[in-house]
Design a protein around this motif. Structure first.
Motif, PDB file in Angstrom:
ATOM      1  N   MET A   1      39.796 -30.617  15.326  1.00 39.63           N
ATOM      2  CA  MET A   1      39.253 -29.948  13.918  1.00 39.63           C
ATOM      3  C   MET A   1      38.069 -29.994  14.119  1.00 39.63           C
ATOM      4  N   THR A   2      36.740 -29.472  13.449  1.00 41.11           N
ATOM      5  CA  THR A   2      35.305 -29.778  12.856  1.00 41.11           C
ATOM      6  C   THR A   2      35.912 -30.691  11.226  1.00 41.11           C
ATOM      7  N   GLY A   3      34.827 -32.403  11.839  1.00 47.10           N
ATOM      8  CA  GLY A   3      34.359 -32.291  10.677  1.00 47.10           C
ATOM      9  C   GLY A   3      32.982 -32.191  10.569  1.00 47.10           C
ATOM     10  N   PRO A   4      32.227 -33.023   9.621  1.00 44.74           N
ATOM     11  CA  PRO A   4      30.389 -32.686   9.009  1.00 44.74           C
ATOM     12  C   PRO A   4      29.709 -32.994   9.866  1.00 44.74           C
ATOM     13  N   GLY A   5      30.579 -34.453  10.710  1.00 45.66           N
ATOM     14  CA  GLY A   5      29.880 -34.761  12.258  1.00 45.66           C
ATOM     15  C   GLY A   5      29.628 -33.798  12.863  1.00 45.66           C
ATOM     16  N   ASP A   6      30.239 -33.433  13.269  1.00 47.92           N
ATOM     17  CA  ASP A   6      30.262 -32.378  14.554  1.00 47.92           C
ATOM     18  C   ASP A   6      29.412 -31.101  13.969  1.00 47.92           C
ATOM     19  N   LEU A   7      29.178 -31.089  13.265  1.00 49.30           N
ATOM     20  CA  LEU A   7      27.377 -29.720  12.642  1.00 49.30           C
ATOM     21  C   LEU A   7      26.249 -30.884  12.710  1.00 49.30           C
ATOM     22  N   ARG A   8      26.091 -29.942  14.002  1.00 54.83           N
ATOM     23  CA  ARG A   8      24.875 -31.117  14.930  1.00 54.83           C
ATOM     24  C   ARG A   8      23.616 -30.182  15.094  1.00 54.83           C
ATOM     25  N   HIS A   9      24.066 -28.740  15.373  1.00 61.10           N
ATOM     26  CA  HIS A   9      23.161 -27.691  15.324  1.00 61.10           C
ATOM     27  C   HIS A   9      22.760 -26.627  14.584  1.00 61.10           C
ATOM     28  N   ARG A  10      21.334 -26.549  14.222  1.00 61.01           N
ATOM     29  CA  ARG A  10      21.059 -26.041  12.806  1.00 61.01           C
ATOM     30  C   ARG A  10      20.779 -24.995  13.799  1.00 61.01           C
ATOM     31  N   LEU A  11      21.644 -23.274  13.089  1.00 63.89           N
ATOM     32  CA  LEU A  11      21.683 -22.531  13.939  1.00 63.89           C
ATOM     33  C   LEU A  11      20.493 -21.226  12.760  1.00 63.89           C
ATOM     34  N   VAL A  12      20.203 -20.431  12.856  1.00 61.20           N
ATOM     35  CA  VAL A  12      19.846 -18.971  11.428  1.00 61.20           C
ATOM     36  C   VAL A  12      20.903 -17.490  11.947  1.00 61.20           C
ATOM     37  N   LEU A  13      21.390 -17.659  10.737  1.00 62.52           N
ATOM     38  CA  LEU A  13      22.393 -16.146  10.386  1.00 62.52           C
ATOM     39  C   LEU A  13      21.854 -14.904  10.257  1.00 62.52           C
ATOM     40  N   GLU A  14      21.767 -13.915  10.874  1.00 63.89           N
ATOM     41  CA  GLU A  14      20.959 -12.991  11.420  1.00 63.89           C
ATOM     42  C   GLU A  14      22.101 -11.924  10.615  1.00 63.89           C
ATOM     43  N   GLU A  15      21.391 -10.323   9.734  1.00 66.01           N
ATOM     44  CA  GLU A  15      22.092  -9.143   9.770  1.00 66.01           C
ATOM     45  C   GLU A  15      20.716  -7.784   9.964  1.00 66.01           C
ATOM     46  N   ALA A  16      21.632  -6.838  11.124  1.00 64.93           N
ATOM     47  CA  ALA A  16      20.591  -6.203  10.659  1.00 64.93           C
ATOM     48  C   ALA A  16      20.280  -5.344   9.497  1.00 64.93           C
ATOM     49  N   GLN A  17      19.227  -4.961   9.707  1.00 60.87           N
ATOM     50  CA  GLN A  17      18.570  -4.119   8.475  1.00 60.87           C
ATOM     51  C   GLN A  17      17.842  -2.787   8.785  1.00 60.87           C
ATOM     52  N   ARG A  18      18.028  -1.908   8.250  1.00 63.38           N
ATOM     53  CA  ARG A  18      17.390   0.042   9.112  1.00 63.38           C
ATOM     54  C   ARG A  18      16.098  -0.472   7.588  1.00 63.38           C
ATOM     55  N   VAL A  19      15.112   0.016   8.884  1.00 62.86           N
ATOM     56  CA  VAL A  19      13.653   0.360   7.982  1.00 62.86           C
ATOM     57  C   VAL A  19      13.339   2.259   8.471  1.00 62.86           C
ATOM     58  N   SER A  20      12.667   2.040   7.561  1.00 59.36           N
ATOM     59  CA  SER A  20      12.323   3.750   8.047  1.00 59.36           C
ATOM     60  C   SER A  20      10.947   3.566   8.577  1.00 59.36           C
ATOM     61  N   ASP A  21      10.785   4.786   9.598  1.00 61.08           N
ATOM     62  CA  ASP A  21       9.939   4.680  10.223  1.00 61.08           C
ATOM     63  C   ASP A  21       8.129   4.963   9.826  1.00 61.08           C
ATOM     64  N   GLY A  22       9.040   6.231   8.855  1.00 60.05           N
ATOM     65  CA  GLY A  22       7.725   7.454   8.231  1.00 60.05           C
ATOM     66  C   GLY A  22       8.349   8.365   8.433  1.00 60.05           C
ATOM     67  N   ALA A  23       8.430   8.339   9.569  1.00 54.82           N
ATOM     68  CA  ALA A  23       8.698   9.476   9.920  1.00 54.82           C
ATOM     69  C   ALA A  23      10.145  10.662  10.680  1.00 54.82           C
ATOM     70  N   GLY A  24      11.359   9.900   9.109  1.00 58.12           N
ATOM     71  CA  GLY A  24      12.233  10.534   9.084  1.00 58.12           C
ATOM     72  C   GLY A  24      13.519   9.372   9.870  1.00 58.12           C
ATOM     73  N   GLY A  25      13.064   8.596  10.552  1.00 62.47           N
ATOM     74  CA  GLY A  25      14.133   7.572  11.805  1.00 62.47           C
ATOM     75  C   GLY A  25      13.686   6.776  10.914  1.00 62.47           C
ATOM     76  N   PHE A  26      14.835   5.300  11.120  1.00 59.56           N
ATOM     77  CA  PHE A  26      14.708   4.227  11.418  1.00 59.56           C
ATOM     78  C   PHE A  26      14.389   3.316  12.580  1.00 59.56           C
ATOM     79  N   THR A  27      13.736   2.339  12.090  1.00 57.90           N
ATOM     80  CA  THR A  27      14.194   1.096  12.982  1.00 57.90           C
ATOM     81  C   THR A  27      14.702  -0.069  12.847  1.00 57.90           C
ATOM     82  N   GLU A  28      15.331  -0.980  13.625  1.00 56.62           N
ATOM     83  CA  GLU A  28      16.627  -1.294  13.248  1.00 56.62           C
ATOM     84  C   GLU A  28      15.210  -2.831  13.667  1.00 56.62           C
ATOM     85  N   ASP A  29      15.583  -3.688  12.698  1.00 54.08           N
ATOM     86  CA  ASP A  29      15.146  -5.024  12.299  1.00 54.08           C
ATOM     87  C   ASP A  29      16.020  -6.254  12.043  1.00 54.08           C
ATOM     88  N   TRP A  30      16.372  -7.580  12.564  1.00 56.98           N
ATOM     89  CA  TRP A  30      17.315  -8.670  11.988  1.00 56.98           C
ATOM     90  C   TRP A  30      16.529  -9.637  11.055  1.00 56.98           C
TER      91      TRP A  30
END
Length: 107
Positions: A1-30
């Motif tokens: 079982m995990t407890g608060p003392g086990d949370l030792r790593h600082r992680l960044v949670l990311e999600e993909a986001q589509r950004v228009s490339d201006g030419a009708g397509g898109f690029t994916e950025d996190w």
């Protein structure tokens, strides 16, 4: 079982986001959703052929305090390491802890 003392790593949670490339397509950025404290443990590893070359893979278990909205379409970043979320489990179905099964790919 995990407890608060086990949370030792600082992680960044990311999600993909589509950004228009201006030419009708898109690029994916996190984009950053949140920065969280988590327990990070190596589960296993292996290698296989990806795009015609040998690539390593490591699996990890990431445990953090319950957070709504975490999905397998997201990933964690720990410095230069990227952990792709494969599954999200509400441990004990009590909305206290989330366990994410993740894969770190060497591509």
């Amino acid at each position: 079982m995990t407890g608060p003392g086990d949370l030792r790593h600082r992680l960044v949670l990311e999600e993909a986001q589509r950004v228009s490339d201006g030419a009708g397509g898109f690029t994916e950025d996190w984009v950053t959703v949140a920065t969280v404290w988590a327990a990070l443990e190596l589960s296993g590893g292996g290698e296989g052929v990806e795009a015609g070359r040998l690539a390593g893979r490591m699996t990890h278990g990431v445990t953090l305090r319950y957070r709504a909205g975490v999905t397998p379409a997201m990933r964690f970043r720990h410095g230069a390491r990227v952990l792709h979320i494969l599954a999200v489990i509400d441990e004990g179905a009590r909305r206290q802890w989330l366990r994410c099964l993740c894969e770190e790919r060497d591509l």
